[in-house]
Design a protein around this motif. Structure first.
Motif, mmCIF file in Angstrom:
data_model
loop_
_atom_site.group_PDB
_atom_site.id
_atom_site.type_symbol
_atom_site.label_atom_id
_atom_site.label_comp_id
_atom_site.label_asym_id
_atom_site.label_seq_id
_atom_site.Cartn_x
_atom_site.Cartn_y
_atom_site.Cartn_z
ATOM 1 N N SER A 138 0.821 -1.206 0.000
ATOM 2 C CA SER A 138 0.000 0.000 0.000
ATOM 3 C C SER A 138 0.860 1.263 0.000
ATOM 4 O O SER A 138 0.351 2.350 -0.169
ATOM 5 C CB SER A 138 -0.925 -0.003 1.216
ATOM 6 N N ARG A 139 2.166 1.115 0.177
ATOM 7 C CA ARG A 139 3.006 2.311 0.237
ATOM 8 C C ARG A 139 4.049 2.361 -0.871
ATOM 9 O O ARG A 139 4.977 3.150 -0.804
ATOM 10 C CB ARG A 139 3.701 2.363 1.601
ATOM 11 N N ILE A 140 3.877 1.488 -1.869
ATOM 12 C CA ILE A 140 4.876 1.465 -2.939
ATOM 13 C C ILE A 140 4.885 2.796 -3.683
ATOM 14 O O ILE A 140 3.829 3.343 -4.021
ATOM 15 C CB ILE A 140 4.623 0.268 -3.884
ATOM 16 N N ALA A 141 6.066 3.329 -3.882
ATOM 17 C CA ALA A 141 6.157 4.655 -4.496
ATOM 18 C C ALA A 141 6.154 4.551 -6.014
ATOM 19 O O ALA A 141 6.458 3.504 -6.575
ATOM 20 C CB ALA A 141 7.436 5.323 -4.021
ATOM 21 N N ASP A 142 5.815 5.660 -6.629
ATOM 22 C CA ASP A 142 5.851 5.805 -8.074
ATOM 23 C C ASP A 142 7.303 5.546 -8.535
ATOM 24 O O ASP A 142 8.239 6.177 -8.039
ATOM 25 C CB ASP A 142 5.419 7.264 -8.322
ATOM 26 N N SER A 143 7.486 4.626 -9.497
ATOM 27 C CA SER A 143 8.855 4.226 -9.855
ATOM 28 C C SER A 143 9.654 5.371 -10.494
ATOM 29 O O SER A 143 10.876 5.356 -10.511
ATOM 30 C CB SER A 143 8.834 3.005 -10.763
ATOM 31 N N SER A 144 8.961 6.417 -10.975
ATOM 32 C CA SER A 144 9.689 7.541 -11.578
ATOM 33 C C SER A 144 10.500 8.305 -10.520
ATOM 34 O O SER A 144 11.363 9.102 -10.845
ATOM 35 C CB SER A 144 8.711 8.483 -12.273
ATOM 36 N N LYS A 145 10.207 8.052 -9.238
ATOM 37 C CA LYS A 145 10.927 8.763 -8.175
ATOM 38 C C LYS A 145 12.219 8.037 -7.776
ATOM 39 O O LYS A 145 12.953 8.500 -6.913
ATOM 40 C CB LYS A 145 10.027 8.864 -6.932
ATOM 41 N N GLU A 146 12.431 6.856 -8.373
ATOM 42 C CA GLU A 146 13.608 6.083 -7.968
ATOM 43 C C GLU A 146 14.873 6.654 -8.583
ATOM 44 O O GLU A 146 14.841 7.194 -9.680
ATOM 45 C CB GLU A 146 13.444 4.626 -8.399
ATOM 46 N N ILE A 147 15.982 6.510 -7.883
ATOM 47 C CA ILE A 147 17.259 6.903 -8.483
ATOM 48 C C ILE A 147 18.231 5.725 -8.393
ATOM 49 O O ILE A 147 17.957 4.741 -7.697
ATOM 50 C CB ILE A 147 17.855 8.173 -7.822
ATOM 51 N N ASP A 148 19.324 5.857 -9.089
ATOM 52 C CA ASP A 148 20.265 4.746 -9.188
ATOM 53 C C ASP A 148 21.207 4.714 -7.973
ATOM 54 O O ASP A 148 21.889 5.698 -7.689
ATOM 55 C CB ASP A 148 21.055 4.947 -10.491
ATOM 56 N N HIS A 149 21.217 3.576 -7.266
ATOM 57 C CA HIS A 149 22.100 3.456 -6.094
ATOM 58 C C HIS A 149 23.153 2.379 -6.327
ATOM 59 O O HIS A 149 23.795 1.940 -5.391
ATOM 60 C CB HIS A 149 21.295 3.065 -4.848
ATOM 61 N N GLU A 150 23.255 1.929 -7.564
ATOM 62 C CA GLU A 150 24.095 0.761 -7.836
ATOM 63 C C GLU A 150 25.535 0.926 -7.337
ATOM 64 O O GLU A 150 26.087 0.061 -6.684
ATOM 65 C CB GLU A 150 24.094 0.482 -9.334
#
Ligand SMILES: Nc1ncnc2c1ncn2[C@@H]1O[C@H](COP(=O)(O)OP(=O)(O)OP(=O)(O)O)[C@@H](O)[C@H]1O
Ligand SMILES: [Mg+2]
Length: 501
Positions: free
Chosen positions: A341-353
Motif C-alpha cells: 500500500s506504500r509502494i512509491a511511483d517508480s519515476s521517483k527512484e534513483i540509481d544506487h548501484e
C-alpha cells in the motif's frame, strides 16, 4: 537419621520480597484469587488511611473456611485447583504478592452463613521471632463491620495490605489510574462476562488490544493449533488481527506503536503479557497495526515458561520453533500487504548501484548487525492444518534462522511513499542485506536527493550516511530502547522536514 530442617524464617521472608512482582502484578495476583473464588464483584481501593497508604481488595466470592484460610496465609498453600480454568496454581500468590508491596497482610473472610474469620501476618513480627507466625481467629465486631462495609454481601473476602513500603508510585491516584487501565485489559474476558471490577469506586471497563469493535479492524486468522508437547494433544489458539489504517494523529492517540504491536498472551483467559515479539519478528513501525492474541490453558505453564508471578512467558524451544513456522509466515505475508500500500511511483527512484557496490566491497570493515542465515526447518510433530489456506495469502513456513557474526552486511535501496510527515527513511534487515527505504514524500528526498540524482558524488555520500545510520539502528535496537530510537528518528525527520519546507 532424618531431622527437621526448618528454613530461617526471617531471612527467607525478607528475600521473598524480591520475587519479581511489580506493584501492579502483585495486586492482580490477589485479584486472581477473587476470580477463582467465583466473585461477581471485586473492588480494589488504594487510599490513604490515617496518613498511611492502604490497599484493599474486597470480593463477594465464596469466602474461606478456617481450614482454607489457614492454608491461604502459608507459603506454598495446598488447596484444590482446576488447571483448565483457575488462575491460581502455585500456592504462593497471596503471601508473596502481599509481601512484595507491604509488611502487613490481613484477611477477613466469610462463607455464606458461616462465621466471620480473620487472619493476619506481620513481616516485622516474623523477622523478630524468626518464626512463620500469624494471627488466626474469629473476627472482632470492628472487623465484621469493615467486612460488611467493603464486601457488602453474604460471603466474600477482604484482603488488606498495610505498612506499604514498596509501592512503585507514591502518588496513589496516579497509581490507581494506571492499575485500573491495565486491569481493564488484563481482565477483559472476565469483565465481558459481567464480572464487575472497580478501582477506587470507579468501574473498570474492558480494553481490547485487538480493537475488534473498531471499524476496519480485520481478523487475518483465528486458529487452534496442536502444539508439539509430550501429550501431543495440547492446543493453543492464536488470533491475528490487523488494525485499521488510521492517520498519524489517531495512531498516536490509540497507542499504535512499536511498543504495543505483537502478541498479547492469555492464560486461562487472563492476560499475563502484552506487546511481545516472542522472537518471531523484529519491532518495526511496519507492524504497528499488527496485534495477536495467543491463548492457552495453565496445563501448558511449563512449556510456555510461566512463572508463579504470572507476568510473562518464555516458550520452550519446541513451541518457539512451532510458532515461528506457523505464525512467522503469516506475519511475513502481512508485512508484504502493508508495504504494497506504500509502494512509491517508480519515476521517483534513483540509481544506487554504485554506492551499494562500494558498501558490499567494504562490508567486512563495517560495524553492522550479524548476518542472518536461513536454514530450512524440518517439520516435526506438527499436525496438518484442518482448514484450507486463505485465498490470496502466502503462508509459507518461515525458515529457522541462524545469526552469523563477523560477516558485514550489504545494502539495498528501495523507495516508499510514507507521507510528508513520515520518517525520512525506514530500514530492516534481510539476511545479509540492510534494506533502506527512502520516503519519497519527505522534502529531503525530493529537494536534495532526487534533485541531485545525476550528481553521483552527492547521492553516494547521502547513501553512505543513511546506510551508516541504518546499520547503527539495526545493530543497537532492542525491546527496551526501540521506542527511544523511534522517537529520535521521528524528531530528526520532523526537524529536517521543517527546515526544507
Ligand atoms: N479471595 C479469596 N477467596 C477465596 N479463597 C481465597 C481467596 N484468596 C485466597 N484464597 C484461598 O487461598 C489459597 C491460596 O491462595 P494463593 O494465591 O496463595 O495461591 P493459589 O491461588 O492457590 O496459587 P497461586 O500462587 O498460583 O496464586 C487459594 O488457593 C484459595 O483457596
Ligand atoms: Mg492465587
Amino acid at each position: 537419621m532424618s531431622v527437621k530442617n526448618q528454613p530461617n524464617a526471617g531471612k527467607l521472608i525478607s528475600s521473598l520480597r524480591n520475587t519479581g512482582y511489580d506493584s501492579y502484578t502483585a495486586i492482580q495476583d490477589i485479584v486472581d484469587n477473587s476470580i477463582d473464588a467465583g466473585a461477581r464483584r471485586i473492588e480494589v481501593s488504594v487510599k490513604t488511611v490515617d496518613g498511611e497508604p492502604r490497599i484493599m481488595i474486597a470480593d463477594n466470592g465464596s469466602g474461606m473456611s478456617m481450614e482454607i484460610l489457614d492454608e491461604a496465609l502459608k507459603l506454598g498453600s495446598a488447596t484444590q485447583k482446576d488447571e483448565m480454568s483457575d488462575l491460581g496454581k502455585y500456592g504462593m500468590g497471596l503471601c508473596t504478592a502481599s509481601i512484595s508491596l507491604s509488611r502487613k497482610l490481613q484477611v477477613i473472610s466469610r462463607k455464606s452463613g458461616g462465621p466471620y474469620l480473620y487472619s493476619s501476618q506481620d513481616l516485622d513480627e516474623i523477622i523478630l521471632e524468626n518464626e512463620f507466625i500469624k494471627d488466626r481467629r474469629e473476627a472482632t465486631n470492628d472487623e465484621i463491620n469493615l467486612f460488611k462495609k467493603e464486601v457488602n454481601d453474604e460471603s466474600g473476602t477482604l484482603v488488606i495490605l498495610s505498612k506499604i513500603d514498596r509501592l512503585s508510585n507514591t502518588n496513589l491516584s496516579i497509581f490507581a489510574g494506571t492499575l485500573a487501565g491495565s486491569m481493564g485489559r488484563i481482565y477483559r474476558k472476565f469483565i465481558d462476562s459481567n464480572i464487575n471490577i472497580s478501582v477506587n469506586g470507579k468501574k473498570v471497563e474492558a480494553v481490547d488490544p485487538l480493537m475488534l469493535s473498531l471499524k476496519g479492524s480485520t481478523v487475518y486468522s483465528d486458529e487452534e493449533y496442536t502444539v508439539p508437547t509430550k501429550s501431543g494433544k495440547d492446543k493453543i489458539q492464536v488470533k491475528v488481527v490487523i488494525l485499521p489504517d488510521v492517520n498519524e494523529q489517531l495512531e498516536k492517540e490509540m497507542k499504535m506503536n512499536t511498543h504495543s504491536q505483537g502478541f498479547y498472551i492469555l492464560r486461562n483467559n487472563r492476560e499475563i503479557a502484552n506487546g511481545l515479539t516472542l522472537d518471531i519478528f523484529r519491532r518495526h513501525n511496519d507492524f504497528n497495526r499488527l496485534r495477536l492474541e495467543l491463548s492457552f490453558t495453565s496445563n501448558l505453564d511449563n512449556e510456555m515458561g510461566v512463572r508463579f508471578t504470572k507476568d510473562g512467558v518464555s516458550p520452550n524451544q519446541a513451541i518457539s520453533d512451532f510458532l515461528k513456522q506457523e505464525i512467522g509466515g503469516q506475519i511475513a505475508s502481512i508485512r508484504k500487504i502493508f508495504l504494497k500500500s506504500r509502494i512509491a511511483d517508480s519515476s521517483k527512484e534513483i540509481d544506487h548501484e554504485e554506492s551499494a557496490s562500494v558498501i558490499a566491497k567494504k562490508s567486512k570493515l563495517l560495524i553492522t548487525p550479524d548476518a542472518i542465515i536461513e536454514r530450512r526447518a524440518a517439520r516435526t510433530n506438527v499436525e496438518p492444518r484442518d482448514k484450507p489456506e486463505k485465498e490470496g495469502t502466502e503462508r509459507d513456513r518461515v525458515p529457522k534462522e541462524t545469526r552469523v557474526s563477523s560477516s558485514g552486511l550489504g545494502a539495498r535501496f528501495e523507495t516508499l511513499a510514507m507521507g510528508k510527515n513520515g520518517p525520512l527513511y525506514d530500514c530492516y534487515q534481510e539476511g545479509k542485506v540492510v534494506v533502506i527505504q527512502w520516503n519519497v514524500d519527505h522534502p529531503f528526498y525530493e529537494k536534495i536527493i532526487f534533485m541531485n540524482k545525476d550528481r553521483k558524488d552527492i547521492t553516494a555520500g547521502i547513501d553512505y550516511l543513511i546506510y551508516a545510520l541504518a546499520a547503527a539502528e539495526l545493530k543497537t535496537t532492542n525491546d527496551d530502547n526501540s521506542e527511544l530510537i523511534g522517537t529520535i528518528k521521528s524528531i530528526m525527520s520532523a526537524n529536517l522536514c521543517s527546515l526544507l519546507s
